[in-house]
Design an enzyme around this catalytic site. Structure first.
Site, mmCIF file in Angstrom:
data_model
loop_
_atom_site.group_PDB
_atom_site.id
_atom_site.type_symbol
_atom_site.label_atom_id
_atom_site.label_comp_id
_atom_site.label_asym_id
_atom_site.label_seq_id
_atom_site.Cartn_x
_atom_site.Cartn_y
_atom_site.Cartn_z
ATOM 1 N N CYS A 25 0.841 -1.433 0.087
ATOM 2 C CA CYS A 25 0.099 -0.096 -0.050
ATOM 3 C C CYS A 25 0.906 1.229 0.231
ATOM 4 C CB CYS A 25 -0.817 -0.090 1.239
ATOM 5 S SG CYS A 25 -1.910 1.494 1.476
ATOM 6 N N CYS A 51 0.482 3.241 3.738
ATOM 7 C CA CYS A 51 1.084 2.400 4.994
ATOM 8 C C CYS A 51 1.961 1.298 4.804
ATOM 9 C CB CYS A 51 -0.276 1.940 5.826
ATOM 10 S SG CYS A 51 -0.881 0.457 5.212
ATOM 11 N N CYS A 101 -6.469 -3.099 -19.522
ATOM 12 C CA CYS A 101 -7.386 -2.001 -19.200
ATOM 13 C C CYS A 101 -7.043 -0.821 -18.754
ATOM 14 C CB CYS A 101 -8.247 -2.729 -17.952
ATOM 15 S SG CYS A 101 -7.517 -2.802 -16.292
ATOM 16 N N CYS A 122 -7.169 -0.588 1.421
ATOM 17 C CA CYS A 122 -6.278 -1.301 2.193
ATOM 18 C C CYS A 122 -6.998 -1.382 3.648
ATOM 19 C CB CYS A 122 -5.192 -0.273 2.272
ATOM 20 S SG CYS A 122 -3.964 -0.754 3.621
ATOM 21 N N CYS A 176 -5.032 0.888 6.426
ATOM 22 C CA CYS A 176 -5.021 2.483 6.479
ATOM 23 C C CYS A 176 -6.451 2.901 5.837
ATOM 24 C CB CYS A 176 -3.722 2.929 5.892
ATOM 25 S SG CYS A 176 -3.895 3.034 4.134
ATOM 26 N N HIS A 216 -8.073 4.300 -0.655
ATOM 27 C CA HIS A 216 -8.583 3.417 -1.860
ATOM 28 C C HIS A 216 -7.597 3.039 -2.757
ATOM 29 C CE1 HIS A 216 -11.518 3.224 -5.076
ATOM 30 N NE2 HIS A 216 -10.505 4.050 -5.999
ATOM 31 N N HIS A 243 -10.885 -1.165 -7.648
ATOM 32 C CA HIS A 243 -12.242 -1.957 -7.835
ATOM 33 C C HIS A 243 -11.962 -3.465 -8.312
ATOM 34 C CE1 HIS A 243 -13.756 2.236 -7.986
ATOM 35 N NE2 HIS A 243 -14.841 1.713 -7.355
ATOM 36 N N ASP A 247 -14.124 -10.408 -14.341
ATOM 37 C CA ASP A 247 -13.772 -10.696 -15.562
ATOM 38 C C ASP A 247 -12.229 -11.129 -15.464
ATOM 39 O OD1 ASP A 247 -12.700 -8.410 -15.074
ATOM 40 O OD2 ASP A 247 -13.952 -7.153 -17.024
ATOM 41 N N ARG A 306 -10.634 -9.748 -11.483
ATOM 42 C CA ARG A 306 -9.514 -8.590 -11.980
ATOM 43 C C ARG A 306 -9.635 -7.543 -10.692
ATOM 44 N NH1 ARG A 306 -10.521 -3.934 -15.223
ATOM 45 N NH2 ARG A 306 -12.659 -4.984 -15.724
ATOM 46 N N CYS A 356 -8.315 -4.488 -10.064
ATOM 47 C CA CYS A 356 -7.951 -3.111 -10.871
ATOM 48 C C CYS A 356 -7.574 -2.069 -9.939
ATOM 49 C CB CYS A 356 -9.259 -2.862 -11.596
ATOM 50 S SG CYS A 356 -8.739 -1.584 -12.931
HETATM 51 FE FE FE Z 1 -2.783 1.012 3.624
#
Ligand code: FE
Length: 180
Positions: A85, A88, A103, A134, A137, A140, A143, A147, A155, A157
């Protein structure tokens, strides 16, 4: 008769004490589990995150933004290592589960462990998607879609900017495995 009643009373008292002991033990285990989980979390104010992250990292990790497709550092990255991440350092994905989905964002078919990420329903942009954050922490990441390739068919992504790459950590783990 009195004797039997006394024995019965003794047994009932013993049973109740044993029961409450079990409940107490369960409660203690649950509380210590919660404390451990809390200790494991990285909790910072948005102001602190703002100071620590670049503007673009903050926009994606903390404000759930999306980096522009085909622009991220790890989209075509192929080295062996662990993706952690960017907020963190929590281990999220290994290079073995990365694949080219075309993609525009780095894609993986499986996280390091199911405890490393959190999945939440996201109904923004007029569609139902599953957001990945995560677990440590709350940053974001991206998603998950269904597929992807086998063995999971998923997947993940992920925004490159939400990730850091750790080459040495992977080598260390491999060396440890060889020793065992
Ligand atoms: Fe994190």
């Amino acid at each position: 008769m009195k004797k039997y009643l006394l024995i019965l009373l003794c047994l009932a008292t013993f049973g109740l004490t044993a029961c409450s002991q079990v409940t107490n033990d369960q409660q203690t285990t649950e509380v210590s589990k919660e404390v451990n989980e809390m200790e494991d979390k990285v909790v910072k104010t948005e102001e602190e995150w703002k100071e620590e992250l670049t503007d673009e990292e903050f926009r994606v990790l903390r404000l759930k933004g999306t980096e522009m497709a085909f622009t991220g550092e790890f989209e075509k990255h192929k080295e062996d290592g662990i993706y952690v991440c960017g907020g963190c350092g929590n281990k999220l994905f290994t290079s073995e589960t990365k694949y080219d989905s075309h993609c525009g964002w780095p894609s993986f078919f499986e996280p390091v462990s199911e405890n490393s990420i959190v999945e939440t329903e996201d109904n923004t942009l007029g569609k139902r998607r599953i957001e990945i954050t995560c677990a440590k922490c709350g940053g974001h990441l991206g998603h998950v879609f269904n597929d992807g390739p086998q063995p999971t068919g998923l997947r993940y992504c992920i925004n490159s900017i939400s990730l850091d790459f750790d080459k040495e950590e992977k080598a260390k783990e491999e060396a440890k495995e060889k020793k065992e």
